[in-house]
Design a protein around this motif. Structure first.
Motif, PDB file in Angstrom:
ATOM      1  N   LEU A   1      35.209  37.622  41.244  1.00 45.38           N
ATOM      2  CA  LEU A   1      36.715  37.814  40.594  1.00 45.38           C
ATOM      3  C   LEU A   1      37.486  37.505  42.193  1.00 45.38           C
ATOM      4  O   LEU A   1      37.150  38.146  43.185  1.00 45.38           O
ATOM      5  N   ALA A   2      38.629  36.891  41.935  1.00 48.78           N
ATOM      6  CA  ALA A   2      39.437  36.537  42.957  1.00 48.78           C
ATOM      7  C   ALA A   2      40.638  37.760  43.214  1.00 48.78           C
ATOM      8  O   ALA A   2      40.327  38.643  44.120  1.00 48.78           O
ATOM      9  N   PHE A   3      41.402  37.812  42.412  1.00 50.43           N
ATOM     10  CA  PHE A   3      42.788  38.615  41.993  1.00 50.43           C
ATOM     11  C   PHE A   3      42.976  39.184  40.943  1.00 50.43           C
ATOM     12  O   PHE A   3      42.898  38.454  39.929  1.00 50.43           O
ATOM     13  N   ASN A   4      43.371  40.505  41.003  1.00 56.54           N
ATOM     14  CA  ASN A   4      44.001  40.858  39.596  1.00 56.54           C
ATOM     15  C   ASN A   4      45.384  40.435  39.609  1.00 56.54           C
ATOM     16  O   ASN A   4      46.245  40.697  40.716  1.00 56.54           O
ATOM     17  N   THR A   5      46.214  40.237  38.369  1.00 54.91           N
ATOM     18  CA  THR A   5      47.405  39.622  38.362  1.00 54.91           C
ATOM     19  C   THR A   5      48.062  40.342  37.056  1.00 54.91           C
ATOM     20  O   THR A   5      47.383  40.715  36.148  1.00 54.91           O
ATOM     21  N   ARG A   6      49.281  40.082  36.915  1.00 55.25           N
ATOM     22  CA  ARG A   6      49.971  40.394  35.712  1.00 55.25           C
ATOM     23  C   ARG A   6      50.888  39.518  35.244  1.00 55.25           C
ATOM     24  O   ARG A   6      51.222  38.986  35.914  1.00 55.25           O
ATOM     25  N   ARG A   7      51.374  39.725  33.840  1.00 58.71           N
ATOM     26  CA  ARG A   7      52.705  38.750  33.213  1.00 58.71           C
ATOM     27  C   ARG A   7      53.173  39.634  32.314  1.00 58.71           C
ATOM     28  O   ARG A   7      52.298  39.786  31.384  1.00 58.71           O
ATOM     29  N   GLY A   8      54.305  40.372  32.226  1.00 56.59           N
ATOM     30  CA  GLY A   8      54.756  41.121  31.502  1.00 56.59           C
ATOM     31  C   GLY A   8      53.917  42.492  31.511  1.00 56.59           C
ATOM     32  O   GLY A   8      53.741  42.875  32.421  1.00 56.59           O
ATOM     33  N   ASP A   9      53.697  42.715  30.121  1.00 50.16           N
ATOM     34  CA  ASP A   9      52.666  44.030  30.188  1.00 50.16           C
ATOM     35  C   ASP A   9      51.078  43.627  30.190  1.00 50.16           C
ATOM     36  O   ASP A   9      50.220  44.514  30.008  1.00 50.16           O
TER      37      ASP A   9
ATOM     38  N   GLY B   1      37.193  40.269  29.201  1.00 54.28           N
ATOM     39  CA  GLY B   1      38.215  39.680  28.492  1.00 54.28           C
ATOM     40  C   GLY B   1      37.567  37.972  28.583  1.00 54.28           C
ATOM     41  O   GLY B   1      36.511  37.888  28.764  1.00 54.28           O
ATOM     42  N   THR B   2      38.539  37.247  28.405  1.00 53.32           N
ATOM     43  CA  THR B   2      38.288  35.869  28.066  1.00 53.32           C
ATOM     44  C   THR B   2      39.251  34.889  28.753  1.00 53.32           C
ATOM     45  O   THR B   2      40.447  35.514  28.982  1.00 53.32           O
ATOM     46  N   THR B   3      38.712  33.934  29.367  1.00 50.09           N
ATOM     47  CA  THR B   3      39.274  32.907  29.991  1.00 50.09           C
ATOM     48  C   THR B   3      40.309  32.128  29.106  1.00 50.09           C
ATOM     49  O   THR B   3      39.937  31.529  28.015  1.00 50.09           O
ATOM     50  N   VAL B   4      41.885  32.214  29.377  1.00 54.75           N
ATOM     51  CA  VAL B   4      42.629  31.680  28.466  1.00 54.75           C
ATOM     52  C   VAL B   4      43.317  30.442  29.138  1.00 54.75           C
ATOM     53  O   VAL B   4      44.034  29.732  28.525  1.00 54.75           O
TER      54      VAL B   4
ATOM     55  N   CYS C   1      33.875  28.098  37.039  1.00 54.33           N
ATOM     56  CA  CYS C   1      32.893  29.165  36.863  1.00 54.33           C
ATOM     57  C   CYS C   1      32.784  29.262  35.262  1.00 54.33           C
ATOM     58  O   CYS C   1      31.835  29.658  34.634  1.00 54.33           O
ATOM     59  N   GLY C   2      33.833  28.708  34.614  1.00 55.06           N
ATOM     60  CA  GLY C   2      33.608  28.580  33.069  1.00 55.06           C
ATOM     61  C   GLY C   2      35.075  28.341  32.428  1.00 55.06           C
ATOM     62  O   GLY C   2      36.283  28.916  33.110  1.00 55.06           O
ATOM     63  N   GLY C   3      35.118  27.202  31.602  1.00 52.86           N
ATOM     64  CA  GLY C   3      36.534  26.983  30.829  1.00 52.86           C
ATOM     65  C   GLY C   3      37.022  27.889  30.015  1.00 52.86           C
ATOM     66  O   GLY C   3      36.576  29.026  29.805  1.00 52.86           O
ATOM     67  N   ALA C   4      38.080  27.563  29.343  1.00 54.80           N
ATOM     68  CA  ALA C   4      38.682  28.142  28.377  1.00 54.80           C
ATOM     69  C   ALA C   4      38.001  28.630  27.272  1.00 54.80           C
ATOM     70  O   ALA C   4      37.061  27.992  26.643  1.00 54.80           O
ATOM     71  N   GLY C   5      38.093  30.279  26.870  1.00 51.44           N
ATOM     72  CA  GLY C   5      37.171  30.586  25.835  1.00 51.44           C
ATOM     73  C   GLY C   5      36.131  31.330  26.405  1.00 51.44           C
ATOM     74  O   GLY C   5      35.070  32.124  25.640  1.00 51.44           O
ATOM     75  N   THR C   6      35.782  31.193  27.521  1.00 50.17           N
ATOM     76  CA  THR C   6      34.545  31.837  28.335  1.00 50.17           C
ATOM     77  C   THR C   6      34.721  33.419  28.101  1.00 50.17           C
ATOM     78  O   THR C   6      35.816  33.998  28.621  1.00 50.17           O
ATOM     79  N   THR C   7      33.708  34.022  27.784  1.00 43.28           N
ATOM     80  CA  THR C   7      33.772  35.637  27.607  1.00 43.28           C
ATOM     81  C   THR C   7      33.224  36.183  29.058  1.00 43.28           C
ATOM     82  O   THR C   7      32.198  35.633  29.396  1.00 43.28           O
ATOM     83  N   TRP C   8      33.845  37.251  29.558  1.00 37.02           N
ATOM     84  CA  TRP C   8      33.442  37.787  30.838  1.00 37.02           C
ATOM     85  C   TRP C   8      33.007  39.350  30.590  1.00 37.02           C
ATOM     86  O   TRP C   8      33.739  39.905  29.831  1.00 37.02           O
ATOM     87  N   TYR C   9      32.145  39.613  31.382  1.00 39.94           N
ATOM     88  CA  TYR C   9      31.659  41.223  31.259  1.00 39.94           C
ATOM     89  C   TYR C   9      31.676  41.767  32.683  1.00 39.94           C
ATOM     90  O   TYR C   9      31.538  40.825  33.767  1.00 39.94           O
ATOM     91  N   VAL C  10      31.659  43.041  33.077  1.00 36.23           N
ATOM     92  CA  VAL C  10      31.653  43.559  34.344  1.00 36.23           C
ATOM     93  C   VAL C  10      30.548  43.938  34.776  1.00 36.23           C
ATOM     94  O   VAL C  10      30.179  44.414  35.948  1.00 36.23           O
ATOM     95  N   ASP C  11      29.327  44.093  33.732  1.00 37.13           N
ATOM     96  CA  ASP C  11      28.041  44.478  34.054  1.00 37.13           C
ATOM     97  C   ASP C  11      27.008  43.397  33.921  1.00 37.13           C
ATOM     98  O   ASP C  11      27.315  42.449  32.975  1.00 37.13           O
ATOM     99  N   ALA C  12      25.936  43.509  34.672  1.00 38.05           N
ATOM    100  CA  ALA C  12      24.718  42.441  34.397  1.00 38.05           C
ATOM    101  C   ALA C  12      24.303  42.543  33.075  1.00 38.05           C
ATOM    102  O   ALA C  12      23.677  41.556  32.571  1.00 38.05           O
TER     103      ALA C  12
ATOM    104  N   ILE D   1      41.599  34.808  33.362  1.00 41.43           N
ATOM    105  CA  ILE D   1      41.141  35.518  32.567  1.00 41.43           C
ATOM    106  C   ILE D   1      42.039  36.414  31.851  1.00 41.43           C
ATOM    107  O   ILE D   1      42.832  37.209  32.682  1.00 41.43           O
ATOM    108  N   HIS D   2      42.421  36.600  30.573  1.00 41.64           N
ATOM    109  CA  HIS D   2      43.168  37.641  30.015  1.00 41.64           C
ATOM    110  C   HIS D   2      42.174  38.984  29.954  1.00 41.64           C
ATOM    111  O   HIS D   2      41.227  38.953  28.957  1.00 41.64           O
ATOM    112  N   TYR D   3      42.356  40.122  30.524  1.00 40.56           N
ATOM    113  CA  TYR D   3      41.764  41.369  30.497  1.00 40.56           C
ATOM    114  C   TYR D   3      42.002  41.882  29.118  1.00 40.56           C
ATOM    115  O   TYR D   3      43.412  42.183  28.590  1.00 40.56           O
TER     116      TYR D   3
END
Length: 223
Positions: free
Chosen positions: A50-58, A86-89, A68-79, A101-103
């Motif tokens: 992961l590079a950076f955390n960001t926000r947009r609105g809430d 969240g999911t790549t949007v 690393c993965g196109g739109a719709g890719t699901t991500w997890y924090v553990d192996a 990625i939308h968390y």
């Protein structure tokens, strides 16, 4: 009057202590913090930094490398892929190389920091890179590496007919498994690791997607 035995007194004290413990509120566990430089895992087990955390609105979003993965890719924090993130949007590759990625896991926390050399470093702004500027990056395999910016607006043939434009380059080494990691100068975000050559054993260079382009394209801001 008959005095209570020592055993009776002890049992009474234990009963009182138990009542106090049962009445006390349970301590709340600290939420898992996800930071730039942490390793994320796709649903198929592949990983990306992961590079950076960001926000947009809430909403809360993370920036990674696009390939690393196109739109719709699901991500997890553990192996083991038991804690969803969240999911790549949004994804741009080739041309650019970034994903957003939308968390969706509200039980996690998303500080505006990167994990750098075993310590959390706060990132407070973003800027375009300059030749000669100091830069450090963090990867899931190589950890914290530093150098200087050696070129900007670089065009690279990624392979398979894919071309990337507008990258910048540094003389900081990287390792396989570092892709997607954050590049920064002090507390200023500069880019996302997307490509490189060599290794930290043999030397080499690293190329990055500028972060300002990603923030502007998707209306994102750093914390």
């Amino acid at each position: 009057m008959r005095r209570p035995s020592a055993l009776t007194a002890l049992l009474a004290a234990l009963a009182t202590l138990a009542a106090v413990l049962l009445a006390a509120p349970a301590a709340s566990a600290e939420p898992i913090a996800v930071r730039g430089g942490d390793t994320l895992y796709r649903g198929d087990g592949a990983r990306c930094t992961l590079a950076f955390n960001t926000r947009r609105g809430d909403g809360h979003y993370g920036v990674i490398a696009g390939h690393c993965g196109g739109a719709g890719t699901t991500w997890y924090v553990d192996a083991a892929r038991t804690v969803p993130l969240g999911t790549t949007v949004a994804s741009s590759f080739p041309g650019n190389d970034y994903g957003v990625i939308h968390y969706t896991n509200t039980a996690l926390s998303y500080p505006g920091e990167v994990s750098a050399g075993g310590a959390a470093r706060d990132i407070t702004g973003a800027a375009a890179p300059r030749i000669g500027q100091s830069v450090c990056h963090v990867g899931g395999a190589g950890g914290l590496r530093c150098g200087s910016v050696t070129a900007v607006n670089v065009t690279v043939n990624y392979g398979g007919g894919s071309v990337l434009y507008g990258l910048f380059r540094s003389n900081a080494c990287h390792e396989p498994g570092d892709i997607g990691g954050p590049a920064f100068s002090g507390t200023t975000a500069l880019g996302v690791i997307v490509l490189g050559s060599g290794s930290c054993a043999s030397g080499g260079v690293t190329l990055y997607q500028p972060i300002t382009e990603v923030l502007q394209a998707h209306g994102l801001s750093l914390y």
